[in-house]
Write a protein that holds these residues in place. Structure first.
Motif, PDB file in Angstrom:
ATOM      1  N   VAL A 197       2.176 -14.810  38.977  1.00 15.47           N
ATOM      2  CA  VAL A 197       2.669 -15.712  37.933  1.00 15.47           C
ATOM      3  C   VAL A 197       3.229 -14.920  36.758  1.00 15.47           C
ATOM      4  CG1 VAL A 197       2.043 -17.577  36.358  1.00 15.47           C
ATOM      5  CG2 VAL A 197       1.020 -17.486  38.643  1.00 15.47           C
ATOM      6  N   GLU A 198       2.581 -13.820  36.419  1.00 12.52           N
ATOM      7  CA  GLU A 198       3.076 -12.991  35.321  1.00 12.52           C
ATOM      8  C   GLU A 198       4.499 -12.518  35.599  1.00 12.52           C
ATOM      9  OE1 GLU A 198       2.824 -11.084  31.615  1.00 12.52           O
ATOM     10  OE2 GLU A 198       1.371 -12.454  32.527  1.00 12.52           O
ATOM     11  N   ARG A 199       4.782 -12.175  36.828  1.00 10.09           N
ATOM     12  CA  ARG A 199       6.107 -11.648  37.188  1.00 10.09           C
ATOM     13  C   ARG A 199       7.139 -12.738  37.435  1.00 10.09           C
ATOM     14  NH1 ARG A 199       6.833  -7.603  41.822  1.00 10.09           N
ATOM     15  NH2 ARG A 199       8.847  -7.430  40.788  1.00 10.09           N
ATOM     16  N   HIS A 200       6.737 -13.860  38.017  1.00  8.16           N
ATOM     17  CA  HIS A 200       7.713 -14.819  38.527  1.00  8.16           C
ATOM     18  C   HIS A 200       7.456 -16.239  38.028  1.00  8.16           C
ATOM     19  CE1 HIS A 200       9.085 -11.678  41.242  1.00  8.16           C
ATOM     20  NE2 HIS A 200       7.850 -11.508  41.671  1.00  8.16           N
ATOM     21  N   LYS A 201       6.976 -16.379  36.806  1.00  5.71           N
ATOM     22  CA  LYS A 201       6.565 -17.696  36.328  1.00  5.71           C
ATOM     23  C   LYS A 201       7.703 -18.708  36.350  1.00  5.71           C
ATOM     24  CE  LYS A 201       4.137 -19.996  32.538  1.00  5.71           C
ATOM     25  NZ  LYS A 201       3.429 -19.804  31.246  1.00  5.71           N
ATOM     26  N   PHE A 248      -4.126 -25.078  39.403  1.00  5.92           N
ATOM     27  CA  PHE A 248      -3.736 -24.030  38.461  1.00  5.92           C
ATOM     28  C   PHE A 248      -3.394 -22.776  39.260  1.00  5.92           C
ATOM     29  CE2 PHE A 248      -5.483 -25.139  34.054  1.00  5.92           C
ATOM     30  CZ  PHE A 248      -5.453 -26.512  34.307  1.00  5.92           C
ATOM     31  N   ALA A 249      -2.252 -22.157  38.974  1.00  4.20           N
ATOM     32  CA  ALA A 249      -1.902 -20.858  39.536  1.00  4.20           C
ATOM     33  C   ALA A 249      -1.900 -19.836  38.413  1.00  4.20           C
ATOM     34  CB  ALA A 249      -0.534 -20.912  40.212  1.00  4.20           C
ATOM     35  N   ILE A 250      -2.648 -18.756  38.597  1.00  2.45           N
ATOM     36  CA  ILE A 250      -2.805 -17.777  37.524  1.00  2.45           C
ATOM     37  C   ILE A 250      -2.633 -16.365  38.089  1.00  2.45           C
ATOM     38  CG2 ILE A 250      -4.408 -19.301  36.301  1.00  2.45           C
ATOM     39  CD1 ILE A 250      -6.711 -17.581  37.241  1.00  2.45           C
ATOM     40  N   GLY A 251      -2.554 -15.370  37.219  1.00  2.09           N
ATOM     41  CA  GLY A 251      -2.630 -13.986  37.652  1.00  2.09           C
ATOM     42  C   GLY A 251      -1.307 -13.267  37.807  1.00  2.09           C
ATOM     43  N   CYS A 252      -1.321 -12.235  38.660  1.00  2.00           N
ATOM     44  CA  CYS A 252      -0.241 -11.249  38.731  1.00  2.00           C
ATOM     45  C   CYS A 252       1.098 -11.830  39.152  1.00  2.00           C
ATOM     46  CB  CYS A 252      -0.642 -10.117  39.684  1.00  2.00           C
ATOM     47  SG  CYS A 252      -1.934  -9.038  39.043  1.00  2.00           S
ATOM     48  N   PHE A 278       0.751 -22.977  35.192  1.00  2.78           N
ATOM     49  CA  PHE A 278       0.939 -21.581  35.575  1.00  2.78           C
ATOM     50  C   PHE A 278       0.532 -20.707  34.401  1.00  2.78           C
ATOM     51  CE2 PHE A 278       3.966 -23.730  38.366  1.00  2.78           C
ATOM     52  CZ  PHE A 278       3.750 -23.100  39.581  1.00  2.78           C
ATOM     53  N   LEU A 279      -0.362 -19.726  34.648  1.00  2.00           N
ATOM     54  CA  LEU A 279      -0.810 -18.816  33.602  1.00  2.00           C
ATOM     55  C   LEU A 279      -0.730 -17.382  34.120  1.00  2.00           C
ATOM     56  CD1 LEU A 279      -4.033 -20.728  32.432  1.00  2.00           C
ATOM     57  CD2 LEU A 279      -1.840 -20.664  31.238  1.00  2.00           C
ATOM     58  N   GLY A 280       0.103 -16.545  33.488  1.00  2.00           N
ATOM     59  CA  GLY A 280       0.162 -15.140  33.848  1.00  2.00           C
ATOM     60  C   GLY A 280      -1.032 -14.379  33.323  1.00  2.00           C
ATOM     61  N   ASN A 281      -1.112 -13.106  33.647  1.00  2.00           N
ATOM     62  CA  ASN A 281      -2.250 -12.287  33.195  1.00  2.00           C
ATOM     63  C   ASN A 281      -2.414 -12.303  31.688  1.00  2.00           C
ATOM     64  OD1 ASN A 281      -3.096 -11.310  35.744  1.00  2.00           O
ATOM     65  ND2 ASN A 281      -1.401  -9.857  35.777  1.00  2.00           N
ATOM     66  N   ASP A 320      -6.492 -16.509  28.940  1.00  2.00           N
ATOM     67  CA  ASP A 320      -7.439 -17.053  27.971  1.00  2.00           C
ATOM     68  C   ASP A 320      -7.171 -18.540  27.724  1.00  2.00           C
ATOM     69  OD1 ASP A 320      -5.003 -16.583  26.742  1.00  2.00           O
ATOM     70  OD2 ASP A 320      -5.879 -15.989  24.823  1.00  2.00           O
ATOM     71  N   ARG A 321      -6.074 -19.053  28.292  1.00  2.00           N
ATOM     72  CA  ARG A 321      -5.732 -20.464  28.146  1.00  2.00           C
ATOM     73  C   ARG A 321      -6.327 -21.325  29.255  1.00  2.00           C
ATOM     74  NH1 ARG A 321      -4.696 -23.096  24.266  1.00  2.00           N
ATOM     75  NH2 ARG A 321      -3.518 -24.592  25.552  1.00  2.00           N
ATOM     76  N   LEU A 322      -7.025 -20.726  30.216  1.00  2.00           N
ATOM     77  CA  LEU A 322      -7.527 -21.484  31.355  1.00  2.00           C
ATOM     78  C   LEU A 322      -8.446 -22.618  30.921  1.00  2.00           C
ATOM     79  CD1 LEU A 322      -7.834 -21.957  34.372  1.00  2.00           C
ATOM     80  CD2 LEU A 322      -9.574 -20.157  34.428  1.00  2.00           C
ATOM     81  N   VAL A 323      -9.485 -22.313  30.176  1.00  2.00           N
ATOM     82  CA  VAL A 323     -10.415 -23.348  29.722  1.00  2.00           C
ATOM     83  C   VAL A 323      -9.731 -24.327  28.772  1.00  2.00           C
ATOM     84  CG1 VAL A 323     -12.490 -23.763  28.344  1.00  2.00           C
ATOM     85  CG2 VAL A 323     -12.531 -22.056  30.169  1.00  2.00           C
TER      86      VAL A 323
END
Length: 476
Positions: free
Chosen positions: A83-87, A77-81, A100-103, A107-110
């Motif tokens: 990913v938010e910009r360049h998903k 899983f790649a998450i965070g900043c 891929f989960l942006g900021n 809340d979708r991680l689990v």
């Protein structure tokens, strides 16, 4: 039981986010592991601040994907900043990544893990809103707001974190109490701009109110303010800092440059005159205040004269510490359309010149502490017997150097049982070494700074059975 590895990159705000993800996963029965090769799932919390940070994030993702290809890991899983910009680009470039989960989606991680059959959906006993995963449990970070409303030409943070939004004061006090229960002896308040805490909530609460509440309702010995824009540092805030010994006399306020023409192109609100006046005000209201700042060299259009103006201004202002960064154009920012006309070699040369200048300024500033007694926080035992590594109030975690404390033989036997990470001791400050560090001699084991009996909130600490849907209070 799902075993997971969590890789955190970037700033202290990302560290706070990762501690939330860690707690959420453990609350659903997952087990964290240190060795990524032992993990069923690897979660990479990315940073997208500058090009070097993006490269580090991509390297971490590729390394995790390699473990998946070798059959040791089931999902990445790649998450965070970043990913938010360049998903969309990342999805196309890294098909080996499962999610891929942006900021705005973390809340979708689990749920994503549950949907893939990798994690059970039921809650077990919850460890708290945050679970520590680092090396120094006595040093913690409290993120008090998310996002930024400033329009600095060079900065992509609003693109990754959104508009400024403050978290409820009562929630922050509860979280600080949880950190205290987990062993925190120092909390560092962080945000993109936490000097403007509360202005969006319209409940009359501002940063001074939060600081007073933290002093009143916890017994955490050190409370440190980081990342404050100068426009939000009010006389009342300074007076609250001056009046409370547990709020350390240290500020981190980004200046970014010293030439008015460059500050204007950067879309910064300050100019030399306002910076000079504000710094004088800080030092007048809070005696012995340590002030750290940051600057960017090589911004589009920066001439040699602009650079020399910056150097002259730094010499005049006498900041205690300065972080120096070379300009890196970021897609989507106002400066991205400007010609990046300062060669990389010149940027690096200017960075090194500022660092050398500031090294001498810092060494000179630090001489004022010599011969004094200071109360310091022990971090870890030194490599030699009778030596400890500590930090003084004017030294922030990881960025401001350390203090090398020697325990006199006459005190060693009696003091040894009480010497531990997170303990406070009084020392005599002996020397400045390597310009940024100190040597000191132990005088006595100390309690934390004098504290009134805390007035506890009627609300219980969120240790078990927490409603995870309330995470939205923290801007997720």
């Amino acid at each position: 039981m799902l075993k997971f590895g969590l890789v955190t990159l970037g700033c202290d705000k990302n560290t706070v986010d990762s501690e939330r993800y860690l707690a959420d996963l453990v609350a659903h029965g997952a087990e964290p592991v240190q060795d990524l090769g032992d993990a069923d799932v690897i979660v990479v919390n990315t940073c997208g601040f500058i090009d070097a940070a993006k490269a580090e994030s991509i390297e971490a993702i590729v390394d995790a994907a390699r473990l998946k290809d070798e059959g040791q890991v089931k999902a990445v899983f790649a998450i965070g900043c970043m990913v938010e910009r360049h998903k969309s680009e990342l999805v196309e470039a890294l098909p080996e990544v499962d999610v891929f989960l942006g900021n705005s989606e973390t809340d979708r991680l689990v749920p994503e893990l549950v949907e893939r059959g990798l994690l059970g959906g039921s809650l077990v006993e919850h460890p708290g809103v945050r679970l520590f995963g680092g090396d120094l449990p006595h040093v913690r970070y409290l993120k008090i707001s998310e996002g930024c409303d400033h329009g600095c030409a060079f900065c992509a943070i609003p693109l990754m974190r959104g508009k400024h939004r403050s978290f409820a004061l009562s929630d922050l006090v509860r979280e600080a109490q949880l950190l205290e229960a987990q062993g925190a002896r120092e909390i560092n308040l962080v945000a993109q701009d936490h000097a403007h805490y509360g202005r969006d909530r319209r409940d009359g609460k501002a940063l001074p109110d939060l600081l007073e509440a933290l002093v009143r309702e916890t017994t955490i010995p050190w409370i440190r303010n980081m990342y404050l824009y100068s426009t939000g540092i009010t006389p009342r805030l300074l007076e609250v800092i001056a009046a409370n010994d547990r709020i350390v006399r240290w500020l981190d306020t980004p200046m970014q440059h010293g030439a008015d023409a460059v500050l204007a192109r950067m879309r910064r609100p300050e100019r030399q005159k306002t910076i000079r006046e504000r710094l004088a005000q800080y030092r007048a209201i809070v005696p012995d205040l340590a002030v750290r700042t940051s600057v960017i060299v090589g911004f589009p259009g920066e001439t040699e004269d602009d650079f020399l103006t910056l150097c002259d201004f730094l010499e005049e202002m006498q900041f205690d510490r300065v972080g120096v960064f070379t300009y890196s154009p970021q897609e989507g920012t106002r400066a991205y359309s400007m010609e990046d006309d300062v060669a990389d070699s010149i940027k690096q040369e200017r960075k090194e010149r500022v660092e050398e200048l500031q090294r001498s300024i810092t060494a000179s500033r630090y001489e004022r502490f010599l011969g004094r007694e200071a109360r310091v926080l022990l971090e870890r035992a030194g490599e030699q017997a009778g030596r400890w590594i500590a930090r003084a109030p004017w030294q922030a975690d990881d960025i401001d150097g350390v203090m090398h404390v020697t325990i006199p033989p006459s005190l060693l036997e009696a003091a040894a049982p009480r010497l531990m990470p997170g303990a406070f001791v009084d020392v005599h400050v002996d020397h400045v070494v390597d310009d940024y560090d100190f040597t000191a001699t132990l005088r006595r084991i100390a309690d934390a700074p004098a504290m009134a009996t805390p007035v506890r909130s009627a609300r219980a600490l969120p240790l078990v059975g927490i409603d995870l849907t309330s995470a939205g209070s923290f801007g997720r």
